[in-house]
Write an enzyme that holds these catalytic residues in place. Sequence first.
Site, PDB file in Angstrom:
ATOM      1  N   GLU A  36       0.840  -1.186   0.000  1.00 17.01           N
ATOM      2  CA  GLU A  36       0.000   0.000   0.000  1.00 17.01           C
ATOM      3  C   GLU A  36       0.887   1.252   0.000  1.00 17.01           C
ATOM      4  O   GLU A  36       0.653   2.212  -0.732  1.00 17.01           O
ATOM      5  CB  GLU A  36      -0.914  -0.025   1.238  1.00 17.01           C
ATOM      6  CG  GLU A  36      -1.792   1.194   1.440  1.00 17.01           C
ATOM      7  CD  GLU A  36      -2.857   1.341   0.359  1.00 17.01           C
ATOM      8  OE1 GLU A  36      -3.017   0.405  -0.457  1.00 17.01           O
ATOM      9  OE2 GLU A  36      -3.497   2.409   0.320  1.00 17.01           O
ATOM     10  N   SER A  83      30.469  19.656  22.691  1.00 20.27           N
ATOM     11  CA  SER A  83      30.641  18.254  23.050  1.00 20.27           C
ATOM     12  C   SER A  83      30.325  18.121  24.533  1.00 20.27           C
ATOM     13  O   SER A  83      30.125  19.111  25.227  1.00 20.27           O
ATOM     14  CB  SER A  83      32.056  17.806  22.749  1.00 20.27           C
ATOM     15  OG  SER A  83      32.953  18.731  23.303  1.00 20.27           O
ATOM     16  N   LEU A  84      30.306  16.903  25.001  1.00 18.59           N
ATOM     17  CA  LEU A  84      30.006  16.663  26.413  1.00 18.59           C
ATOM     18  C   LEU A  84      31.265  16.191  27.110  1.00 18.59           C
ATOM     19  O   LEU A  84      32.073  15.471  26.529  1.00 18.59           O
ATOM     20  CB  LEU A  84      28.938  15.572  26.547  1.00 18.59           C
ATOM     21  CG  LEU A  84      27.546  15.898  26.027  1.00 18.59           C
ATOM     22  CD1 LEU A  84      26.643  14.670  26.124  1.00 18.59           C
ATOM     23  CD2 LEU A  84      26.943  17.047  26.832  1.00 18.59           C
ATOM     24  N   LYS A 122      23.269   7.407  25.477  1.00 23.16           N
ATOM     25  CA  LYS A 122      24.194   8.156  24.627  1.00 23.16           C
ATOM     26  C   LYS A 122      24.351   7.362  23.341  1.00 23.16           C
ATOM     27  O   LYS A 122      24.950   6.293  23.323  1.00 23.16           O
ATOM     28  CB  LYS A 122      25.537   8.328  25.319  1.00 23.16           C
ATOM     29  CG  LYS A 122      26.608   8.917  24.426  1.00 23.16           C
ATOM     30  CD  LYS A 122      27.255  10.127  25.048  1.00 23.16           C
ATOM     31  CE  LYS A 122      28.344  10.730  24.176  1.00 23.16           C
ATOM     32  NZ  LYS A 122      27.906  11.085  22.817  1.00 23.16           N
ATOM     33  N   ARG A 143      28.147  18.058  12.620  1.00 22.76           N
ATOM     34  CA  ARG A 143      28.666  18.887  13.691  1.00 22.76           C
ATOM     35  C   ARG A 143      29.934  19.615  13.258  1.00 22.76           C
ATOM     36  O   ARG A 143      30.161  20.760  13.605  1.00 22.76           O
ATOM     37  CB  ARG A 143      28.945  17.993  14.898  1.00 22.76           C
ATOM     38  CG  ARG A 143      29.572  18.700  16.042  1.00 22.76           C
ATOM     39  CD  ARG A 143      29.687  17.778  17.245  1.00 22.76           C
ATOM     40  NE  ARG A 143      30.346  18.489  18.313  1.00 22.76           N
ATOM     41  CZ  ARG A 143      31.654  18.620  18.422  1.00 22.76           C
ATOM     42  NH1 ARG A 143      32.441  18.064  17.521  1.00 22.76           N
ATOM     43  NH2 ARG A 143      32.182  19.300  19.403  1.00 22.76           N
ATOM     44  N   GLU A 180      21.240  12.610  16.657  1.00 18.44           N
ATOM     45  CA  GLU A 180      22.292  11.692  16.250  1.00 18.44           C
ATOM     46  C   GLU A 180      21.779  10.785  15.132  1.00 18.44           C
ATOM     47  O   GLU A 180      20.698  10.215  15.237  1.00 18.44           O
ATOM     48  CB  GLU A 180      22.687  10.863  17.470  1.00 18.44           C
ATOM     49  CG  GLU A 180      24.032  10.255  17.410  1.00 18.44           C
ATOM     50  CD  GLU A 180      25.103  11.015  18.220  1.00 18.44           C
ATOM     51  OE1 GLU A 180      26.189  10.471  18.352  1.00 18.44           O
ATOM     52  OE2 GLU A 180      24.851  12.144  18.692  1.00 18.44           O
ATOM     53  N   LYS A 321      30.087   7.069  30.561  1.00 21.45           N
ATOM     54  CA  LYS A 321      30.421   6.051  29.566  1.00 21.45           C
ATOM     55  C   LYS A 321      30.518   4.654  30.168  1.00 21.45           C
ATOM     56  O   LYS A 321      31.020   4.479  31.273  1.00 21.45           O
ATOM     57  CB  LYS A 321      31.776   6.385  28.917  1.00 21.45           C
ATOM     58  CG  LYS A 321      31.809   7.702  28.164  1.00 21.45           C
ATOM     59  CD  LYS A 321      31.073   7.591  26.845  1.00 21.45           C
ATOM     60  CE  LYS A 321      31.414   8.715  25.909  1.00 21.45           C
ATOM     61  NZ  LYS A 321      32.679   8.543  25.220  1.00 21.45           N
ATOM     62  N   CYS A 424      43.655 -34.222  15.947  1.00 21.23           N
ATOM     63  CA  CYS A 424      43.768 -35.662  15.724  1.00 21.23           C
ATOM     64  C   CYS A 424      44.431 -36.009  14.399  1.00 21.23           C
ATOM     65  O   CYS A 424      44.653 -37.186  14.121  1.00 21.23           O
ATOM     66  CB  CYS A 424      42.403 -36.334  15.818  1.00 21.23           C
ATOM     67  SG  CYS A 424      41.325 -35.980  14.423  1.00 21.23           S
TER      68      CYS A 424
HETATM   69  O1  JCF Z   1      23.729  10.807  22.432  1.00 21.50           O
HETATM   70  C1  JCF Z   1      23.108  11.587  23.102  1.00 21.50           C
HETATM   71  N1  JCF Z   1      21.996  11.200  23.686  1.00 21.50           N
HETATM   72  C2  JCF Z   1      23.547  12.982  23.297  1.00 21.50           C
HETATM   73  C3  JCF Z   1      24.747  13.394  22.743  1.00 21.50           C
HETATM   74  C4  JCF Z   1      22.770  13.868  24.009  1.00 21.50           C
HETATM   75  C5  JCF Z   1      23.186  15.159  24.173  1.00 21.50           C
HETATM   76  O2  JCF Z   1      22.467  16.029  24.830  1.00 21.50           O
HETATM   77  C6  JCF Z   1      24.393  15.613  23.620  1.00 21.50           C
HETATM   78  C7  JCF Z   1      25.165  14.703  22.903  1.00 21.50           C
HETATM   79  C8  JCF Z   1      26.357  15.194  22.362  1.00 21.50           C
HETATM   80  C9  JCF Z   1      26.706  16.500  22.563  1.00 21.50           C
HETATM   81  N2  JCF Z   1      24.750  16.910  23.805  1.00 21.50           N
HETATM   82  C10 JCF Z   1      25.898  17.354  23.287  1.00 21.50           C
HETATM   83  C11 JCF Z   1      26.241  18.746  23.528  1.00 21.50           C
END
Ligand code: JCF
Length: 686
Positions: A36, A83-84, A122, A143, A180, A321, A424
């Site tokens: 469909e 970045s984090l 993450k 990014r 992401e 992590k 063997c």
């Molecule tokens: O993978 C994620 N859930 C995630 C990655 C969430 C976030 O708030 C992020 C990130 C990578 C960089 N915030 C930043 C600034």
Amino acid sequence: MSDAAEERRASELRRLIEDANYRYYALDDPAIPDVEFDRQLRELQDLEAAHPELLTPDSPTQRVGAGPLKDFAQVAHDVPMLSLNNAFSEGEVAAFDRRVREGLGREGLELEDETEYAVEPKFDGLAITLRYERGVFVRGATRGDGATGEDVSANLRTIRAIPMRLAGDNPPAVLEVRGEVLMLRRDFDQLNQEACDKGEKTFVNPRNAAAGSLRQLDSRITAKRRLHFFSYGIGRVEGVELPATHSEIMDWLATLRMPVARQRRVVSGVSGLMAYFKALGEQRSTLPFDIDGAVYKVNRLADQERLGFVSRAPRFAIAHKYPAQEELTEVEGIDVQVGRTGALTPVARLKPVFVGGVTVTNATLHNEDEARRKDVRVGDTVIVRRAGDVIPEVVGSLPERRPMRDLATPLHEPFVMPAVCPECGAPVLRLEGESATRCTNGLACPAQRKQAILHFASRRAMDIEGLGDKLVEQLVDRGLARTPADLYALGLEQLAGLERMAQKSAENLLSAIAASRHRPLARFIFALGIRQVGEQTAKDLARHFGKLDAIQGATADTLLQVPDVGPVVAASIAAFFRESHNQAVIEALRRVQAWVDGEAQAVPPGRFAGKTFVLTGTLPNLTRDQAKARIEAEGGKVAGSVSGKTDYVVAGAEPGSKLVKAEQLNIEILDETAFLYLFDKGEPPR
Ligand code: JCF
């Protein structure tokens, strides 16, 4: 059709198709059959071809990709993409929380003043930003360095989880969504399988596959790769009043049909963060996508603003992590091991490396084709992966780090499978269409004999405690045990001669062997080590036939009547019982009464015997059948409706009236995490 009617139809089709995309890709809950969907898409393509003025940039027909670009245009990010910072331990998480509390002037306050955090997985993918103007997707970018990225709009349009138009009548003037791009594991496996079949290069992991696909200059290639997207936040916004918390922003994004992680939660304080980290870690190997940790964010936006940023990372968020599942190390040698079915497995001996939470010294190369494809050689630097409880494997080698004799000649030759069994000396054989190379010596090969006995004695089979590999090795090498049946004829005097075998441990072993008699039929069938017959199939067979005689006498056709048994499994079972050596071993085991017939005993009562569960709504990860199977495997019952007899209600997204009823009756309600906890620990989380 009049022009106006055609325009209306085109717009209706766009809506229907995007609805279907949303249900399929964002909710994983298809609403219409594929045919469909295809029909609607074709109708829209035809309409747009006949009336090019009807074609809009947000049309789902544009998701098939456009021609190749020369390169990607640069995009300056309106709001930088940061970045984090990372945390690798509870201590670092606690330090983060302490900094947050100090930053907010709340240090030393009581428990009820714990910080509220929005938490989520993450994603192990690539960060991108999507720009919507008046609800229509206009541009998307990588990014890059955080300030400037690359315009990958054409590629992003091919990702069906990304809406080309936001839902709702009142879209914001500008909305930048951050998130992401990743590849689901099942799509990654399929992509690699296809590449493998075509003899093409495969990707080492879903992240690399996603990166390679997103950076294609020809979006028609990207369109063929199934990429996915999850949003985790916003950038620039104009023309809308934002809510007070991050979690509410995510809820709002979900209403706009942005895919958001189902695993997101709101928790309090360090204990809440750690409990989430643990629960998520337990789900990790069963999630449909790879994650490398959890992200914690201070939930209140006003608090986020007060905390601000340090250099290029927010002070209000952190990535916690998990131990890396992939590491680099060196290959010291390549051995070939012989398994229970005679399959030869190349195994890389590695310089010890800490990966996935353990030290790994060996990793499988699976089989000849895999070893060849990966071209792993002695001295190579390789990527080793250990995910969850899965056995460590070599993912691939880095050829640029290969030790060379001269510029063109590697120091070591490619791996070749030996022509004879390393255990063997019998010839090996690889059958047409099979990936495994096998020793042709069957149970005359001591390696296979050892493995057969070890499997027979293993915990989930006959459960003979204390019969480990060192012991089996000696029993087989000294001719004391040729088959599992010989175990039951062992006496003290024979065991006394073995290394590291004191009187007491010999006695213990003999009583463990004796205690393994009268096992339920299902266990016994599993213990036989019939190829293709795992624990579940063994249970199915026991349930269906009730007696070993009946299974032994069954033809492949009769076996096909067992639920979930297909032709390959049926043929394997029939062949096993036709084999005269196997018949002799079973006869000997019959004499010692190794098993009892009957299905009733085959299913152990289980921890949840007598407990009644009701399932409602969609769980984030488990399907209904999977949840049901887990409950039933442990003796529980799944009922269709909630009553006073219900013990637990397992509720997922969009639960029905069952949840309301459960609340009225004060019945314990479990979400998926709590459900998994219950099955892990035997009691619900408190
Ligand atoms: O993978 C994620 N859930 C995630 C990655 C969430 C976030 O708030 C992020 C990130 C990578 C960089 N915030 C930043 C600034």
